[in-house]
Design a protein around this motif. Structure first.
Motif, PDB file in Angstrom:
ATOM      1  N   ILE A  26       8.819  -3.584  -9.056  1.00 42.09           N
ATOM      2  CA  ILE A  26       8.626  -3.786  -7.624  1.00 42.09           C
ATOM      3  C   ILE A  26       9.068  -2.527  -6.888  1.00 42.09           C
ATOM      4  CG2 ILE A  26       9.238  -5.217  -5.647  1.00 42.09           C
ATOM      5  CD1 ILE A  26       9.952  -7.438  -7.674  1.00 42.09           C
ATOM      6  N   ASP A  27       8.205  -2.033  -5.988  1.00 41.42           N
ATOM      7  CA  ASP A  27       8.502  -0.820  -5.223  1.00 41.42           C
ATOM      8  C   ASP A  27       8.317  -1.114  -3.738  1.00 41.42           C
ATOM      9  OD1 ASP A  27       8.999   1.722  -4.347  1.00 41.42           O
ATOM     10  OD2 ASP A  27       7.138   2.592  -5.119  1.00 41.42           O
ATOM     11  N   PRO A  28       9.357  -1.666  -3.069  1.00 43.13           N
ATOM     12  CA  PRO A  28       9.196  -1.965  -1.637  1.00 43.13           C
ATOM     13  C   PRO A  28       9.179  -0.699  -0.792  1.00 43.13           C
ATOM     14  CG  PRO A  28      11.324  -2.754  -2.469  1.00 43.13           C
ATOM     15  CD  PRO A  28      10.653  -2.029  -3.575  1.00 43.13           C
ATOM     16  N   CYS A  29       8.357  -0.700   0.242  1.00 45.70           N
ATOM     17  CA  CYS A  29       8.304   0.445   1.159  1.00 45.70           C
ATOM     18  C   CYS A  29       9.585   0.520   1.979  1.00 45.70           C
ATOM     19  CB  CYS A  29       7.114   0.307   2.105  1.00 45.70           C
ATOM     20  SG  CYS A  29       5.527   0.528   1.305  1.00 45.70           S
ATOM     21  N   PRO A  30      10.000   1.713   2.396  1.00 43.16           N
ATOM     22  CA  PRO A  30      11.121   1.789   3.332  1.00 43.16           C
ATOM     23  C   PRO A  30      10.782   1.057   4.618  1.00 43.16           C
ATOM     24  CG  PRO A  30      10.629   3.942   2.383  1.00 43.16           C
ATOM     25  CD  PRO A  30       9.507   3.035   1.988  1.00 43.16           C
ATOM     26  N   PRO A  31      11.764   0.406   5.235  1.00 44.70           N
ATOM     27  CA  PRO A  31      11.475  -0.335   6.481  1.00 44.70           C
ATOM     28  C   PRO A  31      10.879   0.566   7.551  1.00 44.70           C
ATOM     29  CG  PRO A  31      13.657  -0.889   5.638  1.00 44.70           C
ATOM     30  CD  PRO A  31      13.164   0.258   4.816  1.00 44.70           C
ATOM     31  N   GLY A  32       9.802   0.102   8.179  1.00 47.70           N
ATOM     32  CA  GLY A  32       9.156   0.844   9.253  1.00 47.70           C
ATOM     33  C   GLY A  32       8.321   2.018   8.792  1.00 47.70           C
ATOM     34  N   ASP A  33       8.015   2.097   7.491  1.00 53.37           N
ATOM     35  CA  ASP A  33       7.249   3.231   6.966  1.00 53.37           C
ATOM     36  C   ASP A  33       5.992   2.712   6.278  1.00 53.37           C
ATOM     37  OD1 ASP A  33       6.442   5.707   6.290  1.00 53.37           O
ATOM     38  OD2 ASP A  33       8.101   6.172   4.938  1.00 53.37           O
ATOM     39  N   ALA A  34       5.102   2.114   7.082  1.00 54.22           N
ATOM     40  CA  ALA A  34       3.873   1.525   6.552  1.00 54.22           C
ATOM     41  C   ALA A  34       2.957   2.536   5.863  1.00 54.22           C
ATOM     42  CB  ALA A  34       3.112   0.805   7.660  1.00 54.22           C
ATOM     43  N   PRO A  35       2.898   3.831   6.296  1.00 52.13           N
ATOM     44  CA  PRO A  35       2.006   4.771   5.590  1.00 52.13           C
ATOM     45  C   PRO A  35       2.276   4.902   4.101  1.00 52.13           C
ATOM     46  CG  PRO A  35       2.658   5.696   7.699  1.00 52.13           C
ATOM     47  CD  PRO A  35       3.464   4.446   7.520  1.00 52.13           C
ATOM     48  N   LYS A  36       3.474   4.468   3.646  1.00 53.75           N
ATOM     49  CA  LYS A  36       3.750   4.540   2.210  1.00 53.75           C
ATOM     50  C   LYS A  36       2.827   3.627   1.414  1.00 53.75           C
ATOM     51  CE  LYS A  36       7.312   7.393   1.778  1.00 53.75           C
ATOM     52  NZ  LYS A  36       7.431   7.864   3.155  1.00 53.75           N
ATOM     53  N   LYS A  37       2.218   2.635   2.077  1.00 51.88           N
ATOM     54  CA  LYS A  37       1.247   1.775   1.405  1.00 51.88           C
ATOM     55  C   LYS A  37      -0.072   1.803   2.185  1.00 51.88           C
ATOM     56  CE  LYS A  37       2.898  -2.475   3.610  1.00 51.88           C
ATOM     57  NZ  LYS A  37       1.725  -2.703   4.426  1.00 51.88           N
ATOM     58  N   GLY A  38      -0.485   3.007   2.531  1.00 49.61           N
ATOM     59  CA  GLY A  38      -1.695   3.170   3.334  1.00 49.61           C
ATOM     60  C   GLY A  38      -2.960   2.752   2.626  1.00 49.61           C
ATOM     61  N   ILE A  39      -2.945   2.745   1.292  1.00 49.42           N
ATOM     62  CA  ILE A  39      -4.161   2.382   0.556  1.00 49.42           C
ATOM     63  C   ILE A  39      -4.513   0.929   0.810  1.00 49.42           C
ATOM     64  CG2 ILE A  39      -5.112   2.078  -1.758  1.00 49.42           C
ATOM     65  CD1 ILE A  39      -3.577   4.557  -2.613  1.00 49.42           C
ATOM     66  N   VAL A  40      -3.509   0.037   0.696  1.00 48.29           N
ATOM     67  CA  VAL A  40      -3.796  -1.374   0.922  1.00 48.29           C
ATOM     68  C   VAL A  40      -3.965  -1.677   2.409  1.00 48.29           C
ATOM     69  CG1 VAL A  40      -1.421  -2.226   1.107  1.00 48.29           C
ATOM     70  CG2 VAL A  40      -3.198  -3.699   0.145  1.00 48.29           C
ATOM     71  N   GLU A  41      -3.285  -0.917   3.269  1.00 47.90           N
ATOM     72  CA  GLU A  41      -3.503  -1.087   4.703  1.00 47.90           C
ATOM     73  C   GLU A  41      -4.977  -0.827   5.033  1.00 47.90           C
ATOM     74  OE1 GLU A  41      -1.532  -2.033   7.083  1.00 47.90           O
ATOM     75  OE2 GLU A  41       0.475  -1.961   6.198  1.00 47.90           O
ATOM     76  N   ALA A  42      -5.524   0.229   4.453  1.00 48.49           N
ATOM     77  CA  ALA A  42      -6.944   0.506   4.657  1.00 48.49           C
ATOM     78  C   ALA A  42      -7.809  -0.559   3.991  1.00 48.49           C
ATOM     79  CB  ALA A  42      -7.282   1.884   4.093  1.00 48.49           C
ATOM     80  N   GLY A  43      -7.318  -1.113   2.852  1.00 51.19           N
ATOM     81  CA  GLY A  43      -8.081  -2.157   2.184  1.00 51.19           C
ATOM     82  C   GLY A  43      -8.156  -3.436   3.000  1.00 51.19           C
ATOM     83  N   VAL A  44      -7.034  -3.806   3.626  1.00 57.88           N
ATOM     84  CA  VAL A  44      -7.023  -4.992   4.496  1.00 57.88           C
ATOM     85  C   VAL A  44      -7.949  -4.768   5.690  1.00 57.88           C
ATOM     86  CG1 VAL A  44      -5.586  -6.401   6.015  1.00 57.88           C
ATOM     87  CG2 VAL A  44      -4.729  -5.710   3.762  1.00 57.88           C
ATOM     88  N   LYS A  45      -7.883  -3.581   6.267  1.00 62.40           N
ATOM     89  CA  LYS A  45      -8.764  -3.264   7.395  1.00 62.40           C
ATOM     90  C   LYS A  45     -10.231  -3.300   6.971  1.00 62.40           C
ATOM     91  CE  LYS A  45      -9.653   0.369  10.800  1.00 62.40           C
ATOM     92  NZ  LYS A  45      -9.274   1.738  11.243  1.00 62.40           N
ATOM     93  N   PHE A  46     -10.514  -2.831   5.756  1.00 66.13           N
ATOM     94  CA  PHE A  46     -11.883  -2.841   5.265  1.00 66.13           C
ATOM     95  C   PHE A  46     -12.395  -4.275   5.109  1.00 66.13           C
ATOM     96  CE2 PHE A  46     -14.927  -2.448   1.627  1.00 66.13           C
ATOM     97  CZ  PHE A  46     -15.888  -1.714   2.302  1.00 66.13           C
ATOM     98  N   VAL A  47     -11.522  -5.186   4.639  1.00 64.95           N
ATOM     99  CA  VAL A  47     -11.911  -6.595   4.520  1.00 64.95           C
ATOM    100  C   VAL A  47     -12.218  -7.182   5.894  1.00 64.95           C
ATOM    101  CG1 VAL A  47     -11.074  -8.896   3.881  1.00 64.95           C
ATOM    102  CG2 VAL A  47     -10.650  -6.950   2.368  1.00 64.95           C
ATOM    103  N   LYS A  48     -11.360  -6.875   6.863  1.00 59.41           N
ATOM    104  CA  LYS A  48     -11.549  -7.426   8.209  1.00 59.41           C
ATOM    105  C   LYS A  48     -12.815  -6.890   8.875  1.00 59.41           C
ATOM    106  CE  LYS A  48      -6.659  -8.182   9.364  1.00 59.41           C
ATOM    107  NZ  LYS A  48      -5.573  -7.818  10.309  1.00 59.41           N
ATOM    108  N   MET A  49     -13.100  -5.617   8.675  1.00 59.02           N
ATOM    109  CA  MET A  49     -14.195  -4.984   9.409  1.00 59.02           C
ATOM    110  C   MET A  49     -15.540  -5.103   8.700  1.00 59.02           C
ATOM    111  SD  MET A  49     -12.640  -3.999  12.078  1.00 59.02           S
ATOM    112  CE  MET A  49     -13.940  -3.038  12.826  1.00 59.02           C
ATOM    113  N   ASN A  50     -15.529  -5.264   7.374  1.00 58.19           N
ATOM    114  CA  ASN A  50     -16.793  -5.246   6.645  1.00 58.19           C
ATOM    115  C   ASN A  50     -17.158  -6.574   6.004  1.00 58.19           C
ATOM    116  OD1 ASN A  50     -17.815  -2.181   6.328  1.00 58.19           O
ATOM    117  ND2 ASN A  50     -15.591  -2.223   6.436  1.00 58.19           N
TER     118      ASN A  50
END
Length: 507
Positions: free
Chosen positions: A235-259
């Protein structure tokens, strides 16, 4: 400027920075800067005349700008900069300036000031993260559409998205909640979808995964730690308040919502997940990804070859909960009740719930195991967990009472049966009390007492106890008792004709 000229005179007389600082004439840092300026201007020469205040001021102050080049918002620069750091929109800043400070200018002036402020701020440098095949996956939740819940209400769904960092292949599942049990179940189904396990999972600090977020020492949920141990990933939790550390899945969630979600209709949750599965395999997995410039399903073959194999037996995942033992010797979990030993009443225990069973622990010792309740309100109990007196009461049920009475005798069996078949009053305790008299008086005397009570048509606990306490069971039956004094039969000495005939003799 008089102070600067005075300090310059003392410097020319040989005063050190320490002496001047002790005299509170000027701070040492400021003295060092002023001494360097004086040396550059040639003011330290003792033979040269001291410069006047105007010369010192000209050397210290920056050149003034022309009034036409100074923004009307220059006096508000610091305030505007603070608001921009707080992400306040420019339109809101302009409204606040007009409302609170009487600013008469236009939005264009504010826009130029914002451009000037941002031009002075160096942009933050970013470094894209690179991942080897099979090294990691990123996991996150995203809001989904609202659907009709089985309970009849309209609820928000949530999209669980796991994206492989190398190939960008995804697993998408829509669920009703973000509980620990749902989180663990989604992981299991994602690993089965990929037919392999990523070596590391980069996650957000959701409560279903991380109990306490921390940049150095995060605390992982106990159930999620067992999940990682069972499946073999880290398990590799992101530092608090540092969402860009998991930007790949952030973009993946956005891709699901938009496409995926727009312009689609879903009957229920099963239909939503079926369409999501087809979309991942036929559209998202076949597109040319904007970063890798290759199709995710093509790269997935290389990704899967370097991932961990699925275990031969899937781990039995369970969620952990702190519970308190109630006075009825039960603990509550999801509105169902489970028994524990009565000696633990009032204590706080740990409960581990799986899909089929519930385990209760006290100080790391297993104290109770139950099947999982099927519905809210169900009570799952083990009789041995109850206090001794309660165990006896529940053990001595109707069947037990009838069996014990038959072993004593026919009269006792008949009396106990009459007591238990009373249509008005529940007399189980009375029947148990009658049978307990065997321990004091013996089975033979109890049988005789029951027979005498039946002859008097009085099948009551008090009657049997009075007969035994007075020793009447040892006495022979009288003529009146043998004639069934209280039994149904002839109740009157005279007949009805004699009773109502006025001419009949009176005695």
């Amino acid at each position: 400027m008089f102070q600067y000229r005075s300090v310059l005179a003392q410097i020319r007389r040989g005063a050190s920075d320490r002496e001047l600082a002790r005299s509170h004439a000027m701070g040492r840092r400021k003295l060092a800067e002023f001494r360097a300026l004086a040396a550059m201007q040639g003011w330290l020469d003792a033979e040269a005349p001291l410069p006047d205040e105007a010369q010192i001021a000209a050397a210290l102050e920056p050149a003034k700008q022309a009034a036409s080049t100074v923004s009307s918002l220059e006096s508000h620069r610091q305030r505007i900069q603070e608001w921009l750091e707080q992400s306040v929109p420019a339109t809101a800043i302009l409204a606040a300036l007009k409302r609170n400070h009487g600013y008469p200018g236009s939005y264009s002036s504010l826009y130029r000031m914002i451009v000037s402020i941002r031009g002075e701020t160096p942009p933050a440098a970013t470094v894209p993260l690179a991942f080897a095949p099979g090294e990691a996956a990123q996991v996150d939740f995203g809001a989904g559409p609202k659907l009709l819940h089985p309970d009849g209400s309209v609820r928000r769904t949530w999209a669980f998205v796991m994206t492989l960092c190398f190939s960008r292949h995804q697993y998408v599942e829509f669920v009703w909640d973000q509980t620990v049990a749902t989180w663990l179940g989604c992981h299991r189904r994602a690993f089965e979808w990929f037919t392999a396990v990523p070596r590391r999972l980069v996650i957000d600090n959701a409560k279903c995964a991380i109990s306490k977020a921390c940049i150095h020492d995060p605390v992982v949920q106990r159930a999620y730690a067992e999940c990682a141990e069972g499946w073999g990933f880290r398990i590799d939790p992101c530092p608090p308040g540092d969402a860009p550390k998991k930007g790949i899945v952030e973009a993946g969630v956005k891709f699901v919502k938009m496409n995926f979600l727009p312009l689609r209709e879903f009957r229920d949750l099963a239909d939503l997940n079926a369409q999501a599965c087809g979309w991942v395999m036929n559209e998202a997995g076949q597109r040319v990804h904007g970063t890798t410039r290759q199709k995710p399903l093509t790269l997935f073959e290389l990704d899967r070859a370097h991932m961990l194999e699925l275990p031969a037996v899937a781990p039995d995942l369970g969620t952990w909960h702190r519970v308190t033992v109630h006075r009825d010797c039960h603990v509550a979990h999801e509105r169902a009740l489970y028994s524990v030993p009565f000696t633990l009443v009032g204590k706080t225990l740990w409960l581990r719930a799986t899909d089929t069973a519930v385990f209760v622990y006290h100080e790391h010792q297993l104290v109770a195991t139950h099947r999982r309740a099927q519905r809210p309100g169900e009570r799952v109990s083990v009789r041995d967990h109850l206090p001794p007196e309660a165990q006896l009461f529940f053990a001595h049920d109707r069947a037990w009472c009838l069996q014990q009475a038959r072993e004593i005798g026919t009269a006792c069996a008949e009396l106990i049966e009459q007591m238990l078949t009373d249509r008005i009053l529940e007399r189980l305790r009375a029947a148990q009390g009658v049978l307990r008299m065997r321990d004091t008086y013996g089975a033979e005397r109890l049988e005789a007492a029951c027979a005498r009570a039946l002859l008097h048509a009085s099948p009551f606990y008090r009657t049997v106890k009075t007969i035994l306490a007075g020793g009447y069971d040892r006495q022979p039956l009288s003529v009146a008792e043998l004639g069934h004094v209280h039994a149904p039969g002839a109740r009157f000495v005279r007949s009805a004709q004699l009773l109502f005939d006025p001419d009949a003799p009176r005695h």
